[in-house]
Design an enzyme around this catalytic site. Structure first.
Site, PDB file in Angstrom:
ATOM      1  N   ASP A 174       0.875  -1.168   0.000  1.00 32.89           N
ATOM      2  CA  ASP A 174       0.000   0.000   0.000  1.00 32.89           C
ATOM      3  C   ASP A 174       0.913   1.219   0.000  1.00 32.89           C
ATOM      4  O   ASP A 174       2.132   1.093  -0.172  1.00 32.89           O
ATOM      5  CB  ASP A 174      -0.977  -0.033   1.179  1.00 32.89           C
ATOM      6  N   HIS A 175       0.347   2.394   0.211  1.00 35.67           N
ATOM      7  CA  HIS A 175       1.148   3.628   0.186  1.00 35.67           C
ATOM      8  C   HIS A 175       2.195   3.663   1.292  1.00 35.67           C
ATOM      9  O   HIS A 175       3.283   4.185   1.094  1.00 35.67           O
ATOM     10  CB  HIS A 175       0.235   4.863   0.263  1.00 35.67           C
TER      11      HIS A 175
ATOM     12  N   CYS B  12       2.564  -3.442   4.060  1.00 34.60           N
ATOM     13  CA  CYS B  12       1.777  -2.267   4.436  1.00 34.60           C
ATOM     14  C   CYS B  12       2.461  -1.673   5.665  1.00 34.60           C
ATOM     15  O   CYS B  12       3.572  -2.062   6.009  1.00 34.60           O
ATOM     16  CB  CYS B  12       0.307  -2.595   4.674  1.00 34.60           C
ATOM     17  N   GLY B  13       1.831  -0.729   6.314  1.00 31.63           N
ATOM     18  CA  GLY B  13       2.463  -0.086   7.455  1.00 31.63           C
ATOM     19  C   GLY B  13       2.853  -1.059   8.553  1.00 31.63           C
ATOM     20  O   GLY B  13       3.995  -1.081   9.009  1.00 31.63           O
TER      21      GLY B  13
ATOM     22  N   GLY C  66       1.833  -4.544   8.325  1.00 28.69           N
ATOM     23  CA  GLY C  66       1.786  -5.898   7.784  1.00 28.69           C
ATOM     24  C   GLY C  66       0.508  -6.632   8.142  1.00 28.69           C
ATOM     25  O   GLY C  66       0.155  -7.619   7.512  1.00 28.69           O
ATOM     26  N   VAL C  67      -0.200  -6.135   9.139  1.00 29.45           N
ATOM     27  CA  VAL C  67      -1.403  -6.814   9.626  1.00 29.45           C
ATOM     28  C   VAL C  67      -2.535  -6.748   8.606  1.00 29.45           C
ATOM     29  O   VAL C  67      -3.148  -7.766   8.276  1.00 29.45           O
ATOM     30  CB  VAL C  67      -1.857  -6.220  10.984  1.00 29.45           C
TER      31      VAL C  67
ATOM     32  N   HIS D 166       7.281 -25.271   7.717  1.00 30.13           N
ATOM     33  CA  HIS D 166       6.203 -25.969   8.414  1.00 30.13           C
ATOM     34  C   HIS D 166       4.818 -25.697   7.850  1.00 30.13           C
ATOM     35  O   HIS D 166       3.922 -26.534   8.008  1.00 30.13           O
ATOM     36  CB  HIS D 166       6.196 -25.588   9.901  1.00 30.13           C
TER      37      HIS D 166
ATOM     38  N   ARG E  79       6.607  -0.081   8.795  1.00 34.29           N
ATOM     39  CA  ARG E  79       6.842   0.722   9.997  1.00 34.29           C
ATOM     40  C   ARG E  79       7.396  -0.121  11.145  1.00 34.29           C
ATOM     41  O   ARG E  79       7.692   0.404  12.213  1.00 34.29           O
ATOM     42  CB  ARG E  79       5.547   1.404  10.423  1.00 34.29           C
TER      43      ARG E  79
ATOM     44  N   ARG F 192       3.312 -34.794   9.332  1.00 25.22           N
ATOM     45  CA  ARG F 192       2.520 -33.917  10.200  1.00 25.22           C
ATOM     46  C   ARG F 192       2.330 -32.517   9.625  1.00 25.22           C
ATOM     47  O   ARG F 192       1.244 -31.952   9.751  1.00 25.22           O
ATOM     48  CB  ARG F 192       3.120 -33.855  11.600  1.00 25.22           C
TER      49      ARG F 192
ATOM     50  N   ARG G 250      -1.302 -30.830   8.445  1.00 23.32           N
ATOM     51  CA  ARG G 250      -1.797 -29.556   8.977  1.00 23.32           C
ATOM     52  C   ARG G 250      -2.099 -28.562   7.856  1.00 23.32           C
ATOM     53  O   ARG G 250      -3.095 -27.840   7.920  1.00 23.32           O
ATOM     54  CB  ARG G 250      -0.789 -28.995   9.973  1.00 23.32           C
TER      55      ARG G 250
END
EC number: 5.3.1.6
Length: 152
Positions: free
Chosen positions: A8-9, A65-66, A68-69, A98, A109, A135, A139
């Protein structure tokens, strides 16, 4: 390997630096934008990158992004994407090893350019290990099943 990158910006400067670094290292890169710092909506770029990965036009993706979330939440809505928000190389490596992550998300940021490069390198160098008893593959299959069985 074809790698897609988008932001993003808030992440456009880090994206540009990573793109330059990746190209200099011989990585085939698809820069999905944006190209300047004008305000954009990160879900649009997350979807664009996720589609590139699941449709096979890129094998891996890097989203910024700022924090990452936001991009990590958005891109994980794309069926077939397994994105991990990382801020250091061990998590980037383990996301591949994994979880068979095909996208990493970074916070411009949160991490500096050197740490971002280390994360991207660990991610791109990492290989999925299904586990000696299967495993990790089991998953990953369950993650896909959760997506397939969920209702909107």
């Amino acid at each position: 390997m074809q790698v897609a990158i988008a932001s993003d910006h808030a992440g456009v400067e880090l994206k540009a630096a990573l793109a330059e670094w990746l190209i200099a290292r011989g990585v085939s890169l698809r820069d999905l934008g944006p190209q300047d710092g004008q305000s954009v909506d990160y879900p649009d770029y997350a979807k664009r990158l996720g589609d590139e990965v699941v449709q096979g036009r890129a094998q891996k993706g890097v989203l910024i992004c700022g924090s990452g979330v936001g991009v990590s939440i958005a891109v994980n809505k794309v069926a077939g994407v397994r994105a991990a928000l990382v801020s250091e190389p061990l998590s980037a490596s383990l996301a591949r090893q994994h979880n068979d992550a095909n996208v990493i998300c970074l916070g411009a940021r949160i991490v500096g350019e050197a740490m971002a490069r280390a994360c991207v390198q660990a991610f791109l160098d990492g290989e999925f290990d299904p586990g000696d008893d299967g495993r990790h593959q089991r998953r990953v299959d369950k993650i896909a099943a959760v997506r397939a069985s969920s209702t909107p």
